[in-house]
Design a protein around this motif. Sequence first.
Motif: not given
Length: 182
Positions: A49-67
């Motif tokens: 949240l320290e950075h403005g602008g659009p963000k991204g998130q990736a989900f890996r197999a078997g993981k419940s939290e995004p990168v």
Amino acid sequence: MTRATILGALVAASLLLAGCSQEIAGLPKPPPQEPTATSVAYFCSMGLLEHGGPKGQAFRAGKSEPVWFSSVRDAVAFSMLPGEPKDIVAIYVNDMAKARNWDRPEAGAWVEAHDAWYVIGSDYGSGMGGNEAVPFSDENAARSFASAHGGAVRRFDRIPQEYILDGVPLDKAEKSEQAAMQ
């Protein structure tokens, strides 16, 4: 080792990777999450949240939290870099067709990265500076943004790698990509 042995090993590895890709493609996609004050960007280890602008998130197999990624460019780079995991089930990016606030896109303003239209080469930079790929769920919204802010509209698989990874301006990245295809 003989040539036949090496060739056989390469074919076996390719089939194994293709099987893994099909298994991952068949996994259900988790819904996107909203970043919190504790969300940390993958590449810079800073608060998202320290950075403005659009963000991204990736989900890996078997993981419940995004990168998490502090920019869309970083999310796209994560999918391109050879040393990064290839067990990605879903990538979500902020949908700037739904967002009213560039610096802080509203909750729920997400689109699956492969379904989005991107404006690359615009006068808008990423949250960390440098080239950005501005995502839109709606092609007309992307074209309108490009008309107002410059750039070109591309789909996920048509974003030049040099533009994302090397910071090469769009026109040079596309010329380089065309030369490599010939």
